[in-house]
Write a protein that holds these residues in place. Sequence first.
Motif, mmCIF file in Angstrom:
data_model
loop_
_atom_site.group_PDB
_atom_site.id
_atom_site.type_symbol
_atom_site.label_atom_id
_atom_site.label_comp_id
_atom_site.label_asym_id
_atom_site.label_seq_id
_atom_site.Cartn_x
_atom_site.Cartn_y
_atom_site.Cartn_z
ATOM 1 N N SER A 43 -35.716 -50.647 35.888
ATOM 2 C CA SER A 43 -35.399 -50.148 34.551
ATOM 3 C C SER A 43 -36.611 -50.239 33.631
ATOM 4 O O SER A 43 -36.883 -49.335 32.831
ATOM 5 C CB SER A 43 -34.226 -50.933 33.956
ATOM 6 O OG SER A 43 -33.064 -50.777 34.747
ATOM 7 N N HIS A 44 -37.356 -51.337 33.738
ATOM 8 C CA HIS A 44 -38.563 -51.482 32.917
ATOM 9 C C HIS A 44 -39.630 -50.470 33.335
ATOM 10 O O HIS A 44 -40.342 -49.918 32.490
ATOM 11 C CB HIS A 44 -39.104 -52.902 33.036
ATOM 12 C CG HIS A 44 -38.416 -53.875 32.130
ATOM 13 N ND1 HIS A 44 -38.594 -53.883 30.764
ATOM 14 C CD2 HIS A 44 -37.524 -54.870 32.407
ATOM 15 C CE1 HIS A 44 -37.849 -54.845 30.224
ATOM 16 N NE2 HIS A 44 -37.199 -55.460 31.191
ATOM 17 N N ARG A 47 -38.461 -47.150 31.799
ATOM 18 C CA ARG A 47 -38.533 -47.102 30.335
ATOM 19 C C ARG A 47 -39.968 -47.212 29.829
ATOM 20 O O ARG A 47 -40.389 -46.469 28.940
ATOM 21 C CB ARG A 47 -37.691 -48.230 29.730
ATOM 22 C CG ARG A 47 -37.547 -48.109 28.204
ATOM 23 C CD ARG A 47 -37.045 -49.375 27.583
ATOM 24 N NE ARG A 47 -38.044 -50.450 27.690
ATOM 25 C CZ ARG A 47 -37.891 -51.653 27.142
ATOM 26 N NH1 ARG A 47 -36.790 -51.947 26.485
ATOM 27 N NH2 ARG A 47 -38.836 -52.569 27.274
ATOM 28 N N ASP A 48 -40.736 -48.146 30.391
ATOM 29 C CA ASP A 48 -42.064 -48.434 29.858
ATOM 30 C C ASP A 48 -43.152 -47.536 30.436
ATOM 31 O O ASP A 48 -44.144 -47.246 29.767
ATOM 32 C CB ASP A 48 -42.427 -49.903 30.126
ATOM 33 C CG ASP A 48 -41.423 -50.859 29.488
ATOM 34 O OD1 ASP A 48 -40.748 -50.442 28.534
ATOM 35 O OD2 ASP A 48 -41.309 -52.011 29.956
ATOM 36 N N GLU A 50 -42.310 -44.591 32.380
ATOM 37 C CA GLU A 50 -41.756 -43.272 32.685
ATOM 38 C C GLU A 50 -41.901 -42.949 34.176
ATOM 39 O O GLU A 50 -42.244 -41.833 34.562
ATOM 40 C CB GLU A 50 -42.415 -42.194 31.820
ATOM 41 C CG GLU A 50 -42.197 -42.426 30.332
ATOM 42 C CD GLU A 50 -42.758 -41.313 29.465
ATOM 43 O OE1 GLU A 50 -43.481 -40.459 29.998
ATOM 44 O OE2 GLU A 50 -42.454 -41.295 28.256
ATOM 45 N N ASP A 99 -31.054 -49.589 28.353
ATOM 46 C CA ASP A 99 -32.086 -50.475 27.806
ATOM 47 C C ASP A 99 -32.002 -51.809 28.541
ATOM 48 O O ASP A 99 -31.055 -52.584 28.331
ATOM 49 C CB ASP A 99 -31.863 -50.682 26.308
ATOM 50 C CG ASP A 99 -33.005 -51.466 25.661
ATOM 51 O OD1 ASP A 99 -33.791 -52.084 26.399
ATOM 52 O OD2 ASP A 99 -33.095 -51.464 24.420
ATOM 53 N N ARG A 272 -43.837 -47.302 21.884
ATOM 54 C CA ARG A 272 -42.370 -47.246 21.938
ATOM 55 C C ARG A 272 -41.758 -47.983 20.754
ATOM 56 O O ARG A 272 -40.784 -47.518 20.148
ATOM 57 C CB ARG A 272 -41.862 -47.846 23.240
ATOM 58 C CG ARG A 272 -40.363 -47.634 23.483
ATOM 59 C CD ARG A 272 -39.858 -48.455 24.650
ATOM 60 N NE ARG A 272 -39.861 -49.874 24.323
ATOM 61 C CZ ARG A 272 -38.909 -50.467 23.603
ATOM 62 N NH1 ARG A 272 -37.879 -49.778 23.151
ATOM 63 N NH2 ARG A 272 -38.974 -51.754 23.349
#
Length: 288
Positions: A43-44, A47-48, A50, A99, A272
């Motif tokens: 997930s990181h 999110r971080d 892409e 998130d 972000r």
Amino acid sequence: MTTAVATIDHDLTLKGPVGSLDAYIQAVGAIPVLSKEDEQALSHRFRDEEDLQAARELVMAHLRFVVHIAKGYTGYGLPIADLIQEGNVGLMKAVKRFDPSFDVRLVSFAVHWIRAEIHEYVLRNWRIVKVATTKAQRKLFFNLRKAKKSLAWLSHEETQAVANDLGVSAKEVTEMERRLTAKDAIFDPVPDTRDEEYAFSPAAFLPAPNSDPATLVENSDWHDDATARMADAIETLDDRSRHILESRWLTEDKLTLHDLADEYGVSAERIRQIEVSAIKKLKVAMAA
């Protein structure tokens, strides 16, 4: 801040074409469930950084849960494969919005998005005539459908009890019950070539969507007002926040977090954070 990146050794590829629904269900059931640590790491990465491969692994590892949820909607007589497909769309939306900083598993977060997509599909396809337009009516539709599995026609007391529980009128409950019990009409039947002049179908009598002039004017006014308030709100941001927000969301050739990080000489995580802060300021400004 650095984030540990887990290496997932699972082979998450569905081996070749899946020839049947049973084969698909068996294939997704064989994909290992992610540990909390692996899920957080992926997930990181998504999110971080892409990292689309990380997003793909998150989706693949949760396909089994979509199948489980979709099976709960088979009573509507719709193809289970279509229900699963719609649920998969909801899963992908959930992965995009998840998130990992909140202490919750992805599957718990995704259930809402999966069910929402399936609900929309059921409402679009289960009856030709739209059976539910408001949030309360949609809740009534699914709850009453569930209740009808064990009940005949509702008595006056049962109707009133359902109405009170769901915050709708008894008349709406009765009307929804009538629609649930009614048989489907053929929407656009193949014309009888022997008598085409009288080959009518419901499709021939439906109004064009969004054809009400009053609704069109109202929607246009709302859009113009929202656009104007958005433009005013953006002007309240500092130059850097405005440029980041415009580059990320308001231009045709959108920039990534890493593109902007290189431009400003900071980390993608910092970009972000600025983006999130700018969006919060916009919401406050537009609500004022």
